[in-house]
Design a protein around this motif. Structure first.
Motif: not given
Length: 275
Positions: A69-80
């Motif tokens: 939510e804070l924009g510090l971690v991203h989840y990559s759908e492609r990489r999982g």
């Protein structure tokens, strides 16, 4: 070996990161999640983050959601997998901008890196007695791989790290050394000898040397800034391919003296001449 690129070895530095058993706040636990990522493993699964942080699964995933939510971690759908997000960089930019030593040193570092045909770095201390790279300049013809900004410096196996250790007051030096030896007890005698060698070289030469202890394909020199600047300690280093030593026997002596002169110039510009 000529012309090959020497990759920086960050595994040892990661092993030397101080650990703490003190109770931690939610903020501290969130930072533990962020610190799970490294330059070698920049995408991690949820299980990886749980295992590496040592946090309960529910706590870890709640913190991960907040960090997203804070924009510090991203989840990559492609990489999982999870990755650090660009928002992390926005936290670092004000810090880097506040470090006057970087802007003063950068043109001198570039000139020296071109002369050395190597890499010139600047590392800064942290409050938990780590040392991290805050600048790395590549010279023309350099074949030493550039470390990423924020990468930890090995305190025991690099000349930069050992130069930093010699600056610490006795009690803090002992804590730092004990932290290293908890991870690498086999280094006790070796590290004691290397630290004494570093002290002797700094006292007699004005610089200290690394002759392949961290990475057998690289050699280098380091010079510490002797005074605190904004409550931080800084160390300059220069790294070149090891094969050049057979072609230029006086290489480390030449680079060491020139790096010491560079540090003199930076300290004078900052109003903190060497003692």
């Amino acid at each position: 070996m000529t012309g090959t690129s020497s990759a920086p070895d960050t595994t040892d530095a990661a092993d030397e990161t101080p650990a703490s058993d003190a109770p931690q706040s939610a903020l501290a636990r969130g930072i533990r999640i962020l610190r799970c990522f490294t330059t070698a493993e920049y995408d991690l699964s949820g299980k990886d983050l749980v295992d590496r942080s040592g946090l309960p699964k529910a706590t870890a995933f709640r913190l991960i959601a907040t960090l997203r939510e804070l924009g510090l971690v991203h989840y990559s759908e492609r990489r999982g997998k999870y990755m650090l997000a660009p928002g992390v960089l926005s936290l670092a930019s004000p810090l880097l901008a506040s470090m006057t030593i970087r802007s003063i040193a950068r043109p001198l570092m570039q000139e020296f890196a071109d002369y050395a045909r190597g890499q010139v770095t600047l590392a800064s201390s942290t409050d938990d007695e780590r040392l991290i790279f805050i600048e790395a300049i590549q010279g023309r013809g350099n074949s030493v791989s550039r470390p990423e900004m924020g990468t930890s410096v090995s305190l025991s196996k690099s000349s930069t790290g050992r130069a930093f250790l010699t600056l610490l007051p006795p009690a803090r030096l002992d804590e730092a050394v004990q932290g290293i030896l908890r991870q690498h007890p086999e280094r006790a005698d070796w590290l004691d000898e290397k630290l004494q060698q570093t002290r002797d070289e700094l006292a007699s030469l004005g610089y200290c040397r690394n002759q392949g202890e961290l990475h057998r394909n690289t050699i280098g020199v380091a010079v510490p800034v002797l005074r605190l600047i904004d409550d931080r300690r800084f160390v300059f280093g220069c790294t070149v391919p090891a094969f050049r030593l057979s072609e230029e026997p006086e290489l480390l002596s030449d680079l060491g003296m020139r790096l010491a002169t560079l540090v003199d110039s930076v300290q004078t510009a900052l109003g903190t001449p060497r003692g």
